[in-house]
Scaffold this motif. Sequence first.
Motif, short mmCIF file in Angstrom:
data_model
loop_
_atom_site.label_atom_id
_atom_site.label_comp_id
_atom_site.label_asym_id
_atom_site.label_seq_id
_atom_site.Cartn_x
_atom_site.Cartn_y
_atom_site.Cartn_z
N LEU A 1 0.82 -1.04 -0.18
CA LEU A 1 0.09 0.24 0.04
C LEU A 1 0.79 1.16 -0.52
O LEU A 1 0.78 2.32 -1.09
CB LEU A 1 -0.79 0.04 1.07
N CYS A 2 1.94 1.66 0.82
CA CYS A 2 3.19 2.76 0.70
C CYS A 2 3.71 2.73 -0.49
O CYS A 2 3.85 3.58 -1.22
CB CYS A 2 4.06 2.23 1.77
N ALA A 3 3.99 1.82 -1.46
CA ALA A 3 4.41 1.49 -2.31
C ALA A 3 4.00 2.17 -3.20
O ALA A 3 4.02 3.11 -4.56
CB ALA A 3 4.78 0.49 -2.91
N ALA A 4 2.58 1.35 -3.74
CA ALA A 4 1.22 2.29 -4.45
C ALA A 4 1.11 3.14 -4.29
O ALA A 4 1.33 4.18 -5.68
CB ALA A 4 -0.14 1.17 -4.08
N SER A 5 1.81 4.07 -2.55
CA SER A 5 1.17 5.42 -2.79
C SER A 5 1.71 5.99 -3.11
O SER A 5 2.04 7.67 -3.69
CB SER A 5 1.13 5.73 -1.19
N ALA A 6 3.27 6.08 -2.94
CA ALA A 6 4.66 6.32 -3.84
C ALA A 6 4.32 6.61 -5.28
O ALA A 6 4.22 6.93 -6.15
CB ALA A 6 6.23 5.82 -3.06
N ALA A 7 3.51 5.61 -5.92
CA ALA A 7 3.59 5.55 -7.31
C ALA A 7 2.89 6.41 -7.48
O ALA A 7 2.76 6.91 -8.84
CB ALA A 7 2.91 3.66 -7.76
N GLY B 1 -1.99 5.61 1.01
CA GLY B 1 -0.20 5.63 2.15
C GLY B 1 -0.96 5.66 3.91
O GLY B 1 -0.07 4.55 4.16
N VAL B 2 -1.35 5.97 3.73
CA VAL B 2 -1.47 6.67 5.31
C VAL B 2 -2.26 4.94 5.97
O VAL B 2 -1.99 4.31 7.49
CB VAL B 2 -3.01 7.07 5.99
N LEU B 3 -3.31 4.11 5.45
CA LEU B 3 -3.59 2.54 5.56
C LEU B 3 -2.12 2.08 6.14
O LEU B 3 -2.21 1.29 6.97
CB LEU B 3 -4.67 1.93 4.49
N GLY B 4 -1.64 1.46 4.62
CA GLY B 4 -0.56 1.10 5.06
C GLY B 4 0.38 1.19 6.33
O GLY B 4 0.90 0.63 6.51
N MET B 5 0.78 2.66 5.96
CA MET B 5 1.53 2.50 7.73
C MET B 5 0.62 2.09 9.04
O MET B 5 1.12 1.93 9.76
CB MET B 5 1.77 4.15 7.87
N ALA B 6 -0.81 2.46 8.59
CA ALA B 6 -1.52 2.14 9.80
C ALA B 6 -1.26 0.37 10.35
O ALA B 6 -0.97 -0.29 11.64
CB ALA B 6 -2.58 2.06 9.97
N VAL B 7 -1.74 -0.58 8.83
CA VAL B 7 -1.28 -1.73 8.75
C VAL B 7 0.07 -1.99 9.35
O VAL B 7 -0.02 -3.04 10.57
CB VAL B 7 -1.45 -2.45 7.41
N LEU B 8 1.32 -1.51 9.13
CA LEU B 8 2.45 -1.57 9.53
C LEU B 8 3.06 -1.45 10.80
O LEU B 8 3.81 -2.51 11.84
CB LEU B 8 3.85 -1.18 9.06
#
Length: 299
Positions: A61-67, A107-114
């Motif tokens: 999710l974070c990688a996708a956010s950066a993309a 991005g926020v969702l990815g960070m929350a998961v991690l």
Amino acid sequence: MTTTNKLELAAQPAGWRDYLELCKPKVVALMLLTAVIGMCLATPGMVPLDILLFGNMGIGLCAASAAVINHIVDRRIDLLMARTRKRPVATGKVEPAVALTFALVIGVLGMAVLITMVNALTAWLTLASLVGYAVIYTSILKRATPQNIVIGGIAGAAPPLLGWTAVTGTFQGDALLLVLIIFAWTPPHFWALAIHRKDEYAKADIPMLPVTHGEQYTKLHIMLYTIVMFLVSLMPFLTGMSGLIYLAGATVLGLRFMYWATVLYRGTRKHAAIKTFHYSITYLMLLFVVLLVDHYLPL
């Protein structure tokens, strides 16, 4: 792309495929492959299922956010390049503000998961990688220096480290060795594409190495970096991290990369640049797969 064509595309409603394209799924898939193998190499047994699931979910999710941010920042130059001119943000099919909101949400969702399901170290390293690619490389370095891909390559090299820390929660030398392999691989991989797309980068005023220093200079540096990459790829065996299966695989794959770099340098084959680029992707995928096979079937 003409103004009429752009307006026609913009008039079409954005669908889920457009948002998927914003995430650069093929690039993210390769990153997740290296992250998964980083996870596997971090433990002698099997990766805990929750770490495998939530770790890759958060990293992806974070990688996708950066993309997505890359699409937003590059929307004007994307219109000038054949391979990117139909991207959803570039054509106006997805508005920049909508794309930015989408990037922030995933991005926020990815960070929350991690943070909640994996560990804080992996979360903050992932955030650093996201900022490195989306802000430092895409927004600054890409337009500032022909060494953009060398300096910014560290962000794209992070996934195996992220996979490793997701399992161990610690920063270890073997994981950095995996990062070093991708870091050394990035310049010959990307410069081969830059040669193939040289005229488009020049039109977009992006100072890629073949634009600023010429094709032959770039070909020489592709050769030199390929040699460095090949030597670095042998280090897992030399350090005892991997065994003979990996040594054999890394040698064969590396020599094949050297062959393509040599063909490109000599200019003896038509379309050598794009063929070198395509092989570089195959090389990295197979190299990490061989690492995985060696890990579970040591000789």
